[in-house]
Design a protein around this motif. Structure first.
Motif, short mmCIF file in Angstrom:
data_model
loop_
_atom_site.label_atom_id
_atom_site.label_comp_id
_atom_site.label_asym_id
_atom_site.label_seq_id
_atom_site.Cartn_x
_atom_site.Cartn_y
_atom_site.Cartn_z
N VAL A 269 0.65 -1.08 -0.10
CA VAL A 269 0.13 0.04 0.07
C VAL A 269 0.72 1.30 0.08
O VAL A 269 1.80 1.43 0.82
CB VAL A 269 -0.86 -0.01 1.26
CG1 VAL A 269 -1.67 1.25 1.18
CG2 VAL A 269 -1.70 -1.10 1.15
N GLY A 270 0.72 2.18 -1.04
CA GLY A 270 1.72 3.13 -1.37
C GLY A 270 0.69 4.39 -1.36
O GLY A 270 -0.26 4.36 -1.86
N PRO A 271 1.31 5.75 -1.18
CA PRO A 271 0.55 6.87 -1.20
C PRO A 271 0.56 7.29 -2.81
O PRO A 271 1.38 6.99 -3.63
CB PRO A 271 1.40 7.80 -0.43
CG PRO A 271 2.74 7.43 -0.40
CD PRO A 271 2.61 5.81 -0.33
N THR A 272 -0.49 7.97 -3.21
CA THR A 272 -0.69 8.39 -4.63
C THR A 272 -1.42 9.68 -4.52
O THR A 272 -1.71 10.16 -3.35
CB THR A 272 -1.79 7.36 -5.45
OG1 THR A 272 -2.88 7.33 -4.54
CG2 THR A 272 -1.17 5.90 -5.57
N LYS A 273 -1.68 10.19 -5.50
CA LYS A 273 -2.34 11.76 -5.47
C LYS A 273 -3.79 11.72 -5.15
O LYS A 273 -4.28 12.48 -4.26
CB LYS A 273 -2.43 12.30 -7.09
CG LYS A 273 -1.12 12.57 -7.51
CD LYS A 273 -1.10 13.27 -8.75
CE LYS A 273 0.08 13.47 -9.70
NZ LYS A 273 0.00 14.11 -10.96
N LYS A 274 -4.39 10.50 -5.22
CA LYS A 274 -5.51 10.55 -4.57
C LYS A 274 -6.00 9.76 -3.47
O LYS A 274 -7.04 9.36 -2.86
CB LYS A 274 -6.57 9.48 -5.71
CG LYS A 274 -6.71 10.40 -6.97
CD LYS A 274 -7.56 9.39 -7.86
CE LYS A 274 -7.75 10.16 -9.19
NZ LYS A 274 -8.53 9.47 -10.26
N GLY A 275 -4.84 9.38 -2.64
CA GLY A 275 -4.85 8.67 -1.37
C GLY A 275 -3.93 7.54 -1.33
O GLY A 275 -2.75 7.68 -1.82
N LYS A 276 -4.23 6.23 -0.77
CA LYS A 276 -3.35 5.34 -0.88
C LYS A 276 -4.16 4.11 -1.61
O LYS A 276 -5.17 4.01 -1.75
CB LYS A 276 -3.35 4.67 0.71
CG LYS A 276 -2.48 5.74 1.49
CD LYS A 276 -2.20 4.85 2.88
CE LYS A 276 -1.79 6.18 4.00
NZ LYS A 276 -1.69 5.50 5.22
N GLY A 277 -3.01 3.22 -2.24
CA GLY A 277 -3.61 2.20 -2.98
C GLY A 277 -2.49 1.06 -3.48
O GLY A 277 -1.53 1.24 -3.00
N THR A 278 -2.78 0.37 -4.24
CA THR A 278 -2.27 -0.80 -4.74
C THR A 278 -2.31 -1.10 -6.20
O THR A 278 -3.43 -0.80 -6.80
CB THR A 278 -2.72 -2.30 -4.16
OG1 THR A 278 -2.56 -2.11 -2.58
CG2 THR A 278 -1.94 -3.27 -4.62
N LYS A 279 -1.14 -1.19 -7.02
CA LYS A 279 -1.10 -1.26 -8.36
C LYS A 279 -1.21 -2.67 -8.76
O LYS A 279 -0.64 -3.84 -8.17
CB LYS A 279 0.18 -0.79 -9.06
CG LYS A 279 -0.13 0.69 -9.07
CD LYS A 279 1.25 1.11 -9.98
CE LYS A 279 1.26 2.52 -9.91
NZ LYS A 279 2.41 3.11 -10.40
N ILE A 280 -2.01 -2.97 -9.77
CA ILE A 280 -2.00 -4.54 -10.35
C ILE A 280 -1.65 -4.53 -11.79
O ILE A 280 -1.97 -3.72 -12.43
CB ILE A 280 -3.57 -5.08 -10.52
CG1 ILE A 280 -4.25 -5.06 -8.95
CG2 ILE A 280 -3.64 -6.34 -10.89
CD1 ILE A 280 -5.69 -5.29 -9.24
N MET A 281 -0.60 -5.14 -11.72
CA MET A 281 0.20 -5.44 -13.03
C MET A 281 0.13 -6.69 -13.49
O MET A 281 -0.17 -7.67 -12.90
CB MET A 281 1.90 -5.35 -13.01
CG MET A 281 2.32 -3.92 -12.41
SD MET A 281 2.05 -2.83 -13.19
CE MET A 281 3.47 -2.93 -14.49
N ALA A 282 -0.31 -6.72 -14.79
CA ALA A 282 -0.64 -8.18 -15.52
C ALA A 282 -0.21 -8.22 -16.85
O ALA A 282 0.09 -7.01 -17.65
CB ALA A 282 -2.31 -8.02 -15.79
N VAL A 283 0.11 -9.54 -17.43
CA VAL A 283 0.56 -9.58 -18.63
C VAL A 283 -0.38 -10.73 -19.28
O VAL A 283 -0.91 -11.53 -18.47
CB VAL A 283 2.14 -10.52 -18.60
CG1 VAL A 283 2.39 -10.76 -20.10
CG2 VAL A 283 2.94 -9.81 -17.68
#
Length: 175
Positions: A33-47
């Motif tokens: 969980v990391g900070p972003t411009k809109k708050g905190k979140g998680t990135k999902i990376m997919a192939v």
């Protein structure tokens, strides 16, 4: 009088029990969980493959840029892709060199603020119009509420929910 007491007991029972919302402080916490411009979140990376079926899915902190996460995600894929179609955020000379060493072609348009302007062949960019299949995969993933909003504290549990949604996508496409 008797009904009033039963109602009062039911009302007090609500405050005597410990519910999940008592434990949370309305803040996202945990691993990945990391900070972003809109708050905190998680990135999902997919192939994905050429049809849009997921091959690899990973979850990372939202504060890390996609260029740094792309190589780790592609390495975790069991099938080595011939080319990677990505958006402008993935335009990096370092990523292009890293993928070229492994025999993978990066198809993405150059950013407008690129320091070293390099001529890009338009024939290779014709494949870029197929990127909508990856975006469709994320639309399918976010149809389930557990993957759209991260409720889990542990990153492994969240990644498990995302992988379960991917299995459902695979089963829907083949059956």
């Amino acid at each position: 009088m008797l009904l009033h007491r039963i109602y009062a007991i039911e009302e007090d029972r609500h405050y005597r029990m410990l519910y999940r919302w008592h434990l949370r402080k309305c803040q996202k916490r945990g691993a990945c969980v990391g900070p972003t411009k809109k708050g905190k979140g998680t990135k999902i990376m997919a192939v994905t493959d050429a049809v849009g079926i997921p091959l690899t899915v990973r979850a990372f902190s939202a504060s890390t840029h996609e260029v740094k996460l792309a190589d780790r995600t592609i390495r975790s894929c069991a099938i080595k892709p011939k080319r990677v179609i990505a958006d402008r955020a993935y335009d990096s000379d370092k990523l292009r060199r890293t993928l070229k060493k492994r025999g993978i072609q990066l198809v993405c348009p150059h950013r407008s603020n690129r320091k070293r302007q390099v001529h890009q062949d338009g024939r290779e960019l014709r494949r870029y119009k197929r990127r909508w299949k990856v975006e469709r995969l994320f639309a399918w993933l976010f149809n389930s509420r557990r993957t759209f909003v991260r409720y889990e504290y542990h990153a492994d549990l969240f990644l498990g929910m995302v992988q379960l949604a991917c299995v459902m996508i695979i089963l829907k496409s083949y059956f």
